[in-house]
Write an enzyme that holds these catalytic residues in place. Structure first.
Site, mmCIF file in Angstrom:
data_model
loop_
_atom_site.group_PDB
_atom_site.id
_atom_site.type_symbol
_atom_site.label_atom_id
_atom_site.label_comp_id
_atom_site.label_asym_id
_atom_site.label_seq_id
_atom_site.Cartn_x
_atom_site.Cartn_y
_atom_site.Cartn_z
ATOM 1 N N GLU A 126 0.828 -1.209 0.000
ATOM 2 C CA GLU A 126 0.000 0.000 0.000
ATOM 3 C C GLU A 126 0.862 1.258 0.000
ATOM 4 O OE1 GLU A 126 -4.066 -0.360 1.531
ATOM 5 O OE2 GLU A 126 -3.083 -1.345 3.227
ATOM 6 N N GLU A 146 -4.045 -8.513 2.662
ATOM 7 C CA GLU A 146 -4.831 -8.350 3.885
ATOM 8 C C GLU A 146 -5.995 -9.336 4.026
ATOM 9 O OE1 GLU A 146 -2.848 -4.283 3.580
ATOM 10 O OE2 GLU A 146 -3.432 -5.924 2.262
#
Length: 272
Positions: A126, A146
């Site tokens: 990210e 995730e």
């Protein structure tokens, strides 16, 4: 013995801000200390007129970053345990430091080059998505992982992915949750260069150096126009571009560039 090694290394040379995630023994996972320090670093990058570009990397050769530390940062974010020690206390006072630290919604527009020296996973991936130009080790992987941990990639990926790679690729990255190779990342346009591991920093540094030759305001206004106009209808987007062009045209550097060209000399940009 208490570890006094800072979790972020920060150095400024020749208009370039060198930012290093410095927990190689923990695969450069984001600790509370690292995130607090990163927020301070990005604030300084934004305010220091001498800095034209930032170069972000991870210490060691195993990982750029494996994301949020599951033993400290994630429990503190989810409020499943109280903070312990100075850095956890400081982080807990403002948990949004996680987002600012990994460049989600960054409000400064100086270019950021990523030297992806090792695996970039979860929050590490990210953070990469928050950078502008990316050089990746041929031995590294990148993945928004995730969902495999019962979490979602809320550090900017769910907004950025589909703006940076084709829709189907973005959905596969987010929903399958498996890392992809450097070559796959290059093919889908997620990174700019894939090079041997020992060349990552050198290639990234050369790109940062070439960027730093540009006028500071012109660099920042160029990035601002591209970021703020992204996804908007043409009329609104062109209005932002026009305003950034007008802002830059009023700068001393906008006069210095053409003047230096006519005088056949290197320009001397001041950021004003």
């Amino acid at each position: 013995m208490t570890d006094i090694t800072p979790h972020v290394l920060y150095e400024k040379r020749g208009g370039i801000a060198y930012v290093t995630l410095n927990r190689p023994e923990k695969r450069n996972a984001f600790s509370p200390e690292m995130l607090v320090r990163l927020c301070d670093v990005w604030r300084d990058v934004a305010e220091d007129r001498e800095i034209r570009v930032a170069l972000l990397t991870g210490a060691g050769d195993q990982a750029f970053s494996s994301g949020g530390d599951l033993g400290t940062t994630i429990p503190l974010m989810m409020r499943t345990r109280p903070p312990v020690g100075e850095w956890e206390e400081r982080f807990s006072q403002d948990r949004k430091q996680l987002y600012r630290g990994i460049l989600r919604g960054a409000t400064f527009f100086k270019p950021v080059v990523a030297a992806i020296n090792g695996h970039a996973l979860a929050g590490g991936a990210e953070m990469v998505l928050g950078t502008d130009i990316r050089v990746m080790s041929s031995e590294a992987t990148i993945g928004v992982t995730e969902v495999r941990r019962g979490l979602i990639a809320g550090g900017g990926s769910l907004v950025r992915l589909a703006r940076q790679v084709p829709w189907a690729m973005a959905m596969e990255l987010a929903l399958v949750g498996e890392p992809v190779s450097a070559q796959q990342a290059l093919t889908m346009g997620l990174v700019n260069r894939v090079v041997p591991p020992d060349e990552v920093m050198g290639v990234a540094e050369e790109l940062a150096r070439r960027i730093s030759l540009g006028a500071p305001m012109a660099l920042a206004k160029t990035k601002e126009a591209m970021v703020r106009s992204n996804g908007l209808p043409f009329e609104e987007a062109f209005a932002i571009e026009s305003q950034c062009t007008k802002d830059n045209a009023a700068s001393e550097d906008a006069k210095e560039g053409p003047r230096a060209f006519m005088q056949k000399r290197p320009p001397v940009f001041t950021g004003r």
